[in-house]
Design a protein around this motif. Sequence first.
Motif, PDB file in Angstrom:
ATOM      1  N   ARG A  16      20.521 -23.255   5.749  1.00 44.74           N
ATOM      2  CA  ARG A  16      21.144 -22.076   6.605  1.00 44.74           C
ATOM      3  C   ARG A  16      21.922 -21.828   5.231  1.00 44.74           C
ATOM      4  O   ARG A  16      22.338 -20.438   5.716  1.00 44.74           O
ATOM      5  CB  ARG A  16      22.439 -23.325   7.638  1.00 44.74           C
ATOM      6  N   LEU A  53      12.226 -23.174  10.286  1.00 42.92           N
ATOM      7  CA  LEU A  53      13.363 -22.839  10.504  1.00 42.92           C
ATOM      8  C   LEU A  53      13.873 -21.991   9.464  1.00 42.92           C
ATOM      9  O   LEU A  53      14.793 -20.833  10.796  1.00 42.92           O
ATOM     10  CB  LEU A  53      14.257 -24.432  10.050  1.00 42.92           C
ATOM     11  N   GLU A  56      12.486 -17.584  10.669  1.00 41.45           N
ATOM     12  CA  GLU A  56      12.556 -18.114  11.679  1.00 41.45           C
ATOM     13  C   GLU A  56      14.127 -17.774  12.346  1.00 41.45           C
ATOM     14  O   GLU A  56      14.337 -16.839  12.922  1.00 41.45           O
ATOM     15  CB  GLU A  56      12.619 -19.419  12.904  1.00 41.45           C
ATOM     16  N   ILE A  57      15.197 -18.251  12.094  1.00 47.85           N
ATOM     17  CA  ILE A  57      16.369 -17.680  11.377  1.00 47.85           C
ATOM     18  C   ILE A  57      16.623 -16.479  11.158  1.00 47.85           C
ATOM     19  O   ILE A  57      17.705 -15.407  11.450  1.00 47.85           O
ATOM     20  CB  ILE A  57      17.484 -18.837  10.762  1.00 47.85           C
ATOM     21  N   SER A  93      24.500 -19.263  13.243  1.00 48.06           N
ATOM     22  CA  SER A  93      25.378 -20.061  13.962  1.00 48.06           C
ATOM     23  C   SER A  93      25.150 -19.872  15.197  1.00 48.06           C
ATOM     24  O   SER A  93      24.445 -20.160  15.879  1.00 48.06           O
ATOM     25  CB  SER A  93      26.933 -20.294  13.791  1.00 48.06           C
ATOM     26  N   TYR A  95      22.816 -17.748  16.375  1.00 46.86           N
ATOM     27  CA  TYR A  95      21.848 -17.526  16.723  1.00 46.86           C
ATOM     28  C   TYR A  95      20.745 -19.207  17.293  1.00 46.86           C
ATOM     29  O   TYR A  95      20.438 -19.420  18.462  1.00 46.86           O
ATOM     30  CB  TYR A  95      20.621 -16.929  15.481  1.00 46.86           C
ATOM     31  N   GLN A  96      21.196 -19.240  16.705  1.00 50.87           N
ATOM     32  CA  GLN A  96      20.932 -20.821  16.704  1.00 50.87           C
ATOM     33  C   GLN A  96      21.007 -21.048  18.247  1.00 50.87           C
ATOM     34  O   GLN A  96      19.966 -22.021  18.660  1.00 50.87           O
ATOM     35  CB  GLN A  96      21.237 -22.047  15.382  1.00 50.87           C
ATOM     36  N   LEU A 100      17.892 -20.940  19.615  1.00 51.65           N
ATOM     37  CA  LEU A 100      16.739 -22.125  19.633  1.00 51.65           C
ATOM     38  C   LEU A 100      17.916 -23.779  20.022  1.00 51.65           C
ATOM     39  O   LEU A 100      18.383 -24.639  19.702  1.00 51.65           O
ATOM     40  CB  LEU A 100      17.341 -22.851  17.801  1.00 51.65           C
ATOM     41  N   ILE A 103      18.149 -27.330  18.656  1.00 49.68           N
ATOM     42  CA  ILE A 103      18.904 -27.655  17.169  1.00 49.68           C
ATOM     43  C   ILE A 103      20.772 -28.181  18.721  1.00 49.68           C
ATOM     44  O   ILE A 103      20.749 -26.856  19.463  1.00 49.68           O
ATOM     45  CB  ILE A 103      19.413 -26.196  16.484  1.00 49.68           C
ATOM     46  N   ASP A 105      24.476 -28.444  18.885  1.00 50.65           N
ATOM     47  CA  ASP A 105      25.443 -28.088  18.833  1.00 50.65           C
ATOM     48  C   ASP A 105      25.905 -28.604  17.380  1.00 50.65           C
ATOM     49  O   ASP A 105      26.630 -27.943  16.357  1.00 50.65           O
ATOM     50  CB  ASP A 105      26.480 -27.402  19.535  1.00 50.65           C
ATOM     51  N   ILE A 108      25.245 -27.549  13.968  1.00 52.03           N
ATOM     52  CA  ILE A 108      25.226 -25.891  13.094  1.00 52.03           C
ATOM     53  C   ILE A 108      26.057 -25.722  13.045  1.00 52.03           C
ATOM     54  O   ILE A 108      26.877 -24.790  11.819  1.00 52.03           O
ATOM     55  CB  ILE A 108      24.733 -25.340  15.016  1.00 52.03           C
TER      56      ILE A 108
END
Length: 457
Positions: A16, A53, A56-57, A93, A95-96, A100, A103, A105, A108
Amino acid sequence: MPMNNKKNKAIRHSVRYLAVTILESVEKEGAYSNILLNKVIQSEQLSPKDAGLLTEIVYGVIQRKMTLDYGLSTFVKDPKKIDSWVNNLLRVSAYQMAYLSKIPDHAILFDAVEIAKSKGHVGISQYVNGVLRNVQRSGLRDWKEIANAKKRISVGASMPKWMVTYFIEKIGFEETEKLAFSLLEDPFVSIRVQSPDMTREEVLATLKAEGYDVEPSPLSPVGIRIHGGKIADSDLFKNGDITIQDESSQLVAPVGALSKDSVVLDSCAAPGGKTTHMAAYLSAEAHGKVIALDVYEHKIALIEQNANRLHVADRIETKVLDAKEAGKAFAPESFDVIYVDAPCSGLGLMRRKPEIKYVKCAQDFLDLHKEQTEILNSVAPLLKKGGRLVYSTCTLTTEENQMTVHTFIENHDDFTILPIDSAILDKKSLTPEGFVQIFPHDYGTDGFFIGCMKKEK
């Protein structure tokens, strides 16, 4: 209170944190997301899972930046007053949390707070935690409730409103909506069959036997879509029987109607995907060859590398040269076929390079039209009578496509538009004038334009 060094070092190598860093470079320095991602994945020696990952992010946040900002606007009143890295951390954050589902919370939120402490201070970490707790409780603001249709497409598909308006004027509301939202879909890898000794069916069978998830391209007769497996590991790839190339760009070489003894100029050749395809139609014994130009040495090296891997180096000659200077470097009527894959705004690549959406403006289209016309003017005298001039771009704008061809034709009475044969591809991508115009939502490929002109006298 500062973070302890061990904890700080760990968070700075987290997926991240790296995502925020990459997004900052893309936003502030104009870095290309795909190039930067590859560099970071290699330098950090990320595992395949972490690399996936991170990819993707980064792509997800860039693709949906305007959607995320709108979604956060309930809780972030004035993003311009916040450091850009904080905005990017909130986007990463959010976006996930929104897209996603696998994942949790808490993971994140934990990383977001630690990143905020590392890059800022406790006050910022508390602010980030507060915003994200609100997102967790209430969700992001829903763009689907926007009443204005243009704004709804703009925010929902994360495409600047001026660009939405531009496309509505060119292709209509429904097609613009399809185009804009199609850019949020994941791009896939496609390959071209290079070997003259293998049919597409044989390549498909071999790849399936090796465990790859593949299907024939609905667009290119020599194209294959890869849905699973790293194709560069395939023996066919290593042996030079196949090469990675988007399906739409695989249509360019056939438009030249090359013969084994054709002498060809590829005036804007790097990285060489189309060049090697042209060379596949030629024979060194028959003295067929492609002279490939580019302005940069390192890009010429890429062309040569591809030519060697695909066993066509004996038919390709490279030269460091600006295409606009080609008229001074070669004798008149030196070539049977000339290809101009012109510098363009690249809007056809917005699925692969989503940052393009935010950095282009309408004036770019006119500036590039002028440059494209200069290149065509430079190479025109080099074409033999009866020869073909094939013009292509990876963009979607009228100014850079149809307008460029028409401007050239108006100023060269010895050239005429040669309609492209519908046998080459599906008729739905042929315009009434006989140009190829492919939009990203037509087949899920890159957007592309091809026009063909013939020198009559």
